[in-house]
Design a protein around this motif. Structure first.
Motif, short mmCIF file in Angstrom:
data_model
loop_
_atom_site.label_atom_id
_atom_site.label_comp_id
_atom_site.label_asym_id
_atom_site.label_seq_id
_atom_site.Cartn_x
_atom_site.Cartn_y
_atom_site.Cartn_z
N ALA A 90 0.83 -1.20 0.00
CA ALA A 90 0.00 0.00 0.00
C ALA A 90 0.87 1.26 0.00
CB ALA A 90 -0.93 -0.02 1.21
N VAL A 91 1.95 1.24 0.77
CA VAL A 91 2.88 2.38 0.77
C VAL A 91 3.47 2.56 -0.62
CG1 VAL A 91 5.14 3.16 1.61
CG2 VAL A 91 3.40 2.36 3.24
N ARG A 92 3.86 1.47 -1.24
CA ARG A 92 4.42 1.54 -2.59
C ARG A 92 3.39 2.12 -3.57
NH1 ARG A 92 7.41 -2.71 -2.58
NH2 ARG A 92 5.64 -4.12 -2.56
N PHE A 93 2.13 1.68 -3.46
CA PHE A 93 1.07 2.20 -4.31
C PHE A 93 0.92 3.71 -4.12
CE2 PHE A 93 -3.44 3.50 -4.41
CZ PHE A 93 -3.68 3.38 -5.76
N ILE A 94 0.87 4.16 -2.88
CA ILE A 94 0.72 5.59 -2.60
C ILE A 94 1.89 6.37 -3.19
CG2 ILE A 94 0.76 7.33 -0.76
CD1 ILE A 94 -1.05 5.46 0.87
N GLU A 95 3.09 5.87 -3.00
CA GLU A 95 4.26 6.57 -3.55
C GLU A 95 4.23 6.58 -5.07
OE1 GLU A 95 7.46 5.76 0.05
OE2 GLU A 95 7.35 4.31 -1.59
N ASP A 96 3.76 5.50 -5.69
CA ASP A 96 3.74 5.40 -7.15
C ASP A 96 2.71 6.31 -7.81
OD1 ASP A 96 5.76 3.53 -7.06
OD2 ASP A 96 4.46 1.80 -7.44
N ILE A 97 1.61 6.60 -7.12
CA ILE A 97 0.56 7.41 -7.76
C ILE A 97 0.67 8.90 -7.43
CG2 ILE A 97 -1.05 5.49 -7.96
CD1 ILE A 97 -2.65 6.84 -5.65
N GLN A 98 1.70 9.28 -6.71
CA GLN A 98 1.89 10.70 -6.41
C GLN A 98 2.13 11.46 -7.71
OE1 GLN A 98 5.39 11.69 -4.07
NE2 GLN A 98 4.26 13.31 -3.02
N THR A 99 1.52 12.62 -7.83
CA THR A 99 1.69 13.42 -9.05
C THR A 99 3.04 14.14 -9.03
OG1 THR A 99 0.62 15.38 -8.11
CG2 THR A 99 -0.82 13.78 -9.20
N ALA A 100 3.40 14.68 -10.16
CA ALA A 100 4.70 15.34 -10.30
C ALA A 100 4.83 16.54 -9.35
CB ALA A 100 4.91 15.78 -11.74
N ASP A 101 3.71 17.22 -9.05
CA ASP A 101 3.79 18.39 -8.17
C ASP A 101 3.84 18.02 -6.68
OD1 ASP A 101 1.17 17.74 -7.50
OD2 ASP A 101 0.30 19.60 -8.26
N GLY A 102 3.75 16.72 -6.36
CA GLY A 102 3.84 16.28 -4.98
C GLY A 102 2.50 15.97 -4.32
N SER A 103 1.41 16.16 -5.05
CA SER A 103 0.08 15.92 -4.49
C SER A 103 -0.42 14.54 -4.90
CB SER A 103 -0.89 16.99 -4.97
OG SER A 103 -1.08 16.89 -6.38
N TRP A 104 -1.62 14.21 -4.43
CA TRP A 104 -2.32 12.99 -4.85
C TRP A 104 -3.72 13.40 -5.27
CZ3 TRP A 104 1.21 12.83 -0.91
CH2 TRP A 104 2.20 11.82 -0.98
N TYR A 105 -4.22 12.78 -6.31
CA TYR A 105 -5.58 13.06 -6.78
C TYR A 105 -6.56 12.38 -5.85
CZ TYR A 105 -9.69 13.28 -9.77
OH TYR A 105 -10.94 13.51 -10.26
N GLY A 106 -7.44 13.17 -5.24
CA GLY A 106 -8.48 12.62 -4.38
C GLY A 106 -9.74 12.39 -5.19
N ASN A 107 -10.26 11.20 -5.11
CA ASN A 107 -11.43 10.85 -5.90
C ASN A 107 -12.75 11.19 -5.23
OD1 ASN A 107 -10.44 9.10 -8.36
ND2 ASN A 107 -9.15 8.60 -6.61
N TRP A 108 -12.77 11.31 -3.93
CA TRP A 108 -14.03 11.46 -3.22
C TRP A 108 -14.23 12.85 -2.64
CZ3 TRP A 108 -14.34 6.30 -0.02
CH2 TRP A 108 -14.36 5.23 -0.92
N GLY A 109 -13.40 13.77 -2.99
CA GLY A 109 -13.53 15.13 -2.48
C GLY A 109 -12.79 16.06 -3.41
N VAL A 110 -12.81 17.32 -3.10
CA VAL A 110 -12.07 18.31 -3.88
C VAL A 110 -10.73 18.47 -3.19
CG1 VAL A 110 -12.04 20.67 -4.70
CG2 VAL A 110 -14.21 19.46 -4.56
N CYS A 111 -9.79 18.09 -3.79
CA CYS A 111 -9.42 17.02 -4.68
C CYS A 111 -7.96 16.71 -4.38
CB CYS A 111 -9.66 17.43 -6.11
SG CYS A 111 -9.16 16.26 -7.34
N PHE A 112 -7.03 17.58 -4.72
CA PHE A 112 -5.60 17.28 -4.52
C PHE A 112 -5.16 17.48 -3.07
CE2 PHE A 112 -6.00 17.74 -9.03
CZ PHE A 112 -5.21 16.73 -9.50
N THR A 113 -5.66 18.51 -2.42
CA THR A 113 -5.35 18.70 -1.00
C THR A 113 -5.97 17.57 -0.20
OG1 THR A 113 -5.39 21.09 -1.39
CG2 THR A 113 -5.46 20.35 0.90
N TYR A 114 -7.19 17.22 -0.53
CA TYR A 114 -7.93 16.14 0.12
C TYR A 114 -7.22 14.80 -0.06
CZ TYR A 114 -11.95 12.96 0.72
OH TYR A 114 -12.79 11.95 1.11
N GLY A 115 -6.83 14.47 -1.28
CA GLY A 115 -6.12 13.22 -1.54
C GLY A 115 -4.79 13.17 -0.82
#
Length: 168
Positions: A90-115
């Protein structure tokens, strides 16, 4: 000799039937995938984009890590190897899906800060810190560069459909 040959014939028929069955399953799976893709394209709601097909979510993964870390403390010997394996993956998955700007896309809220909130919670629960995790350092940089003067974060609802952080 006749019984031996007879069992080979039965096995041969059985194998042929299995292969036919597997061909049919593959055909049905291909049709199902095509149906899901077209069904997703016909989804009439923009806000619920990609909701027809199940995906992995940083929110669920981060929360699952936190829950399993707490579970390990309460029941340290229960399925220890499986839980530790899940947390590592799970840690590897989280690290792998991080965007180039350092955020994560949140699917259930608005959005990058939330993720990012869920991702950082999961990483911290797994023992990751600013010192030992490049993903956390990138996330801190993202949060500091998008933080408003009043100390909060403002993000447009348009971040979700455009899949780009739109802060104000």
């Amino acid at each position: 000799m006749g019984a031996r040959r007879s069992s080979r014939v039965v096995r041969s028929k059985y194998c042929i039937n299995i292969y036919s069955f597997m061909d049919e399953i593959h055909s049905l799976v291909d049709k199902l995938i095509t149906f899901i893709i077209y069904f997703q394209l016909l989804n009439p709601t923009e806000f619920f984009a990609d909701i027809v097909v199940e995906h992995e979510y940083v929110e669920c993964t981060g929360s699952a890590i936190q829950a399993l870390v707490l579970f390990k403390k309460l029941y340290p010997g229960h399925r220890k190897k499986e839980i530790e394996s899940f947390i590592s993956e799970a840690v590897r998955f989280i690290e792998d899906i991080q965007t180039a700007d350092g955020s994560w896309y949140g699917n259930w809220g608005v959005c990058f800060t939330y993720g990012s909130w869920f991702a950082l919670g999961g990483l911290a629960a797994a023992g990751k810190t600013y010192t030992n995790c490049a993903a956390i350092r990138k996330a801190v940089k993202f949060l500091l560069t998008t933080q408003r003067e009043d100390g909060g974060w403002g993000e447009s609802y348009l971040s979700s459909p455009k899949k780009v952080c739109i802060c104000y």
